[in-house]
Write an enzyme that holds these catalytic residues in place. Structure first.
Site, PDB file in Angstrom:
ATOM      1  CD  GLU A 167      -6.570   5.066  -1.032  1.00 44.55           C
ATOM      2  OE1 GLU A 167      -6.701   5.103  -1.253  1.00 44.55           O
ATOM      3  OE2 GLU A 167      -5.944   4.739   0.419  1.00 44.55           O
TER       4      GLU A 167
ATOM      5  CE1 TYR B  50      -3.497   2.887   0.939  1.00 44.27           C
ATOM      6  CE2 TYR B  50      -1.924   3.334   2.382  1.00 44.27           C
ATOM      7  CZ  TYR B  50      -3.029   3.539   1.937  1.00 44.27           C
ATOM      8  OH  TYR B  50      -3.790   4.505   1.387  1.00 44.27           O
TER       9      TYR B  50
END
Lengths: 307, 402
Positions: free
Chosen positions: B210, B122
């Site tokens: 993101e 991530y």
């Protein structure tokens, strides 16, 4: 005493030749603020008429502060140029006086511009930034006083309640509430509703705690971020004066920006409920309705033996 | 302002961040051609909407509400499967954990080449309010809901704060990469990617980037497999290209119109419309309506210097919502004078022949003139002296809470 801005503070206006700047500079003079001139690059040497009297305009903040020994500046510069105006003022105050207060009213400054400007100001520890996207700061005087911003001056009176808030009109509401119980204000600070700003709640609380004129504090927050929670935890340890609090946005849906760029509940965090709870944990007396701030303040003053 | 994954990947690719080959499509035929042109046997068929949780979402027929297919992101192993998935998705309703029950109609697809995944990570860049800086967050727990990771295993999230006036430094990239367990070619690829991404973040005035998941391939290259990018709307004036990236169908129509007239409006589910000056006071007005048993129908901030025309637009926007049974106007006049607001309110109610009850609370500059103007009008306007009284009055006038 008051905080950061004395009643007779000398104030410059950046963007004084613009429509907003001129309009509010005039209102400030009318209130009694000691405006000493303004700054608009390219318009140095001109004058601006405020309340029928001419005020000088300088090209740069360095010239303006050197000439006037100003204590503070208020910025009404449009968003694309506002962050630079903050940095120009910070540099001039720091190099000429080693201190100064910058109040930035402008709404809509790009966040990354503010990230840079705040870092720049923080590298100059004598300089304080209030805002942006805020109503400004006001220290009411016995007659007149220092109104640096866009708030309606006539609703204020000199007194012993310090007010700090993220919101403009809600600050006016809080001021009216103090007046409804015959209390005036020491200083009212609007810290603004942007995600990245200068002075925060904790610095205001610390200053009010140290200010002999201030005997009680109203703190008004809103959804988004966790500045209120941190301030509440800090106050529990460090503030002896009574604090009354309100948080706007209990009914705001998650993930939606409520007017202010910073007023958003993201990832379930930054809710009004969370903030009210932090206030209560810290012993802050909460009003669930801003029309009851006066009542709650009165009770707090009585409990503290101040009424 | 949010953009689609395919648009985000265009920006990332242009900035030098490795992304897979992919084609944006709006029809099934385009999707089939994309499959041929990509030359990859396995492709991902990805619904493009401005909400997360697409993979675990459900596709519904918008008319019948029947389930068409589970999953808004599908892996296709043949052209036939691309045909099936694209047909199932396009024009249908995708409901995910982030869209709410109403879901979103999918008009755009992204067909992307497959890739050999060794591990999923991530990665996010965002403006952090606490440090007042750009924060880079990374975790070995790719593909997961990062808020859950933060809650249950915060030690698995690694952070680096960038000094705005210096930029991202070599040791910060190494520290973050090593915290993810990267070494050798992968660590180098990660560092290069971070630099490119940070440069893009600043150049494009992003609010958030993101990448979930970010993947390490079998060949130790770091590749952005997803891209969720949002922009800071305050910076719109210096990004002419945002007009092309904006998908109007993803935004609430009334909210766009409100914005065009300088108003800030958010629709809610209640039945009491509110018209207020200032964001904080507008929120507080909603809260107090609720406190006295009502339900606010909207958030509406007319701003600091609204004129008669804006007040009229504000009323018409509020009245477009058929749920509205009454309106509360709450103005604390600062720059804005109460007499001007009072005239605006009267002009608007006359022009729109207002049928629902109206409570008006005025305070601040020229309040007495404002109140006198309202009192002199023959219209059915209920005055209130403070917010609590205003909220109680409007709740009573519409016959109590919902």
């Amino acid at each position: 005493m008051a905080i950061w801005i004395e009643e007779d503070a000398k104030v410059l206006v950046q963007g004084i030749t613009g429509k907003q700047g001129m309009f509010h500079a005039d209102k400030m003079v009318e209130y009694g603020t000691q405006i000493v001139g303004g700054c608009t690059p390219g318009k140095g040497g001109q004058t601006v008429d405020l309340q029928g009297k001419p005020y000088p305009v300088w090209h740069s903040m360095t010239e303006a502060i050197t000439a006037t020994d100003a204590d503070a500046t208020v910025i009404y510069v449009p968003p694309p140029f506002a962050a630079e105006a903050i940095m120009e003022a910070a540099d001039a105050f720091d190099s000429i006086k080693g201190e100064g207060v910058i109040v930035c009213i402008t709404e809509g400054i790009p966040t990354l511009d503010m990230v840079k400007a705040v870092a720049y100001v923080e590298n100059r520890p004598g300089v304080r930034l209030i805002g942006p996207n805020c109503p400004g700061i006001i220290t009411p005087g016995a007659a007149g006083g220092a109104k640096i911003g866009i708030m309606p001056g006539h609703i204020h009176a000199k007194g012993r309640i310090g007010i700090v808030s993220k919101s403009g009109t809600l600050t006016y509401e809080a001021v009216a509430q103090t007046m409804s119980i015959d209390e005036g204000q020491s200083t009212c600070v609007g810290i603004g509703g942007d995600p990245v700003n200068g002075t925060g709640f904790i610095e205001c609380l610390a200053a009010f705690e140290n200010d002999p004129q201030t005997e009680a504090i109203i703190m008004i927050g809103e959804i988004g971020g966790n500045a209120e929670q941190e301030a509440a935890a800090w106050a529990a340890e460090n503030v002896t004066k009574p604090i009354v609090g309100f948080v706007a946005g209990a009914t705001a849906p998650p993930g939606k920006r409520m007017g202010h760029a910073g007023a958003i509940i993201s990832g379930g965090k930054g809710t009004a409920e969370e903030k009210f709870e932090a206030f209560r944990q810290a012993g802050i007396a909460c009003a669930m309705d801003p029309s009851e701030l006066g009542k709650v303040l009165l009770e707090s003053l009585k409990t503290a033996g101040l009424r | 302002m949010n953009i689609h994954e395919y648009q985000g990947k265009m920006l990332l690719r242009a900035a030098g961040v490795p992304v897979l080959e992919g084609v944006h499509c709006t029809t099934v035929d385009e999707a089939l051609n994309a499959y041929d042109s990509l030359g990859s046997k396995v492709v991902a068929v990805k619904s493009q909407i401005h909400a997360g949780g697409r993979g675990k979402g459900t596709v519904f027929n918008p008319e019948t509400k029947d389930v068409v297919m589970e999953g808004g992101v599908k892996i296709a192993f043949s052209k036939d499967e691309v045909n099936t998935y694209a047909t199932n998705i396009l024009g249908n309703l995708l409901v995910t954990i982030q869209t709410g029950d109403e879901g979103k109609i999918v008009n755009n697809l992204y067909i992307e080449a497959g890739c050999d995944i060794a591990h999923e990570y991530y990665l996010a860049l965002l403006v952090d309010r606490d440090t007042k800086s750009v924060l880079i967050m990374a975790s070995t727990e790719g593909g997961m809901d990062i808020e859950e990771v933060a809650e249950h295993t915060p030690e698995l999230i690694h952070k680096v704060v960038v000094d705005a006036n210096i930029g991202i430094l070599g040791f910060q990239k190494r520290d973050l990469g090593m915290a993810l367990g990267l070494s050798g070619a992968a660590l180098k690829s990660f560092g290069k990617m971070l630099s490119s991404m940070y440069t893009m973040f600043c150049a494009e005035d992003c609010a958030m980037v993101e990448i979930n998941p970010l993947v390490r391939t079998g060949a130790d290259e770091m590749v952005a497999l997803d891209a969720k990018i949002s922009f800071d709307e305050n910076a719109e004036f210096r990004h002419k290209n945002w007009d092309d990236l904006r998908d109007i169908s993803e935004e609430e129509d009334t909210e766009i119109r409100a914005k065009e007239t300088g108003l800030s409006y958010v629709k809610l589910d209640g039945n009491i419309g509110c018209l207020v000056n200032g964001a904080g006071l507008a929120m507080a007005t909603m809260d107090v309506i609720k406190l006295y048993g009502g339900e606010p129908a909207n958030f509406l901030d007319v701003g600091g210097g609204a004129n008669e025309e804006q007040v009229k637009t504000a009323f018409s926007i509020i009245l477009e919502d058929p749920n509205v049974k009454g309106i509360l106007v709450n103005i604390f006049g600062g720059i804005m004078r109460c007499d001007i607001i009072a005239r605006g309110v009267i002009a608007a109610t006359e022009a729109l022949s207002l049928q629902v009850p109206l409570v008006v609370r005025l305070a601040g500059t020229n309040v007495d003139e404002g109140k006198a103007i309202l009192a002199a009008s023959t219209l059915n306007i209920h005055p209130a002296d403070d917010l609590a009284e205003g909220a109680q009055k409007i709740v009573a006038l519409i016959g109590g809470g919902q």
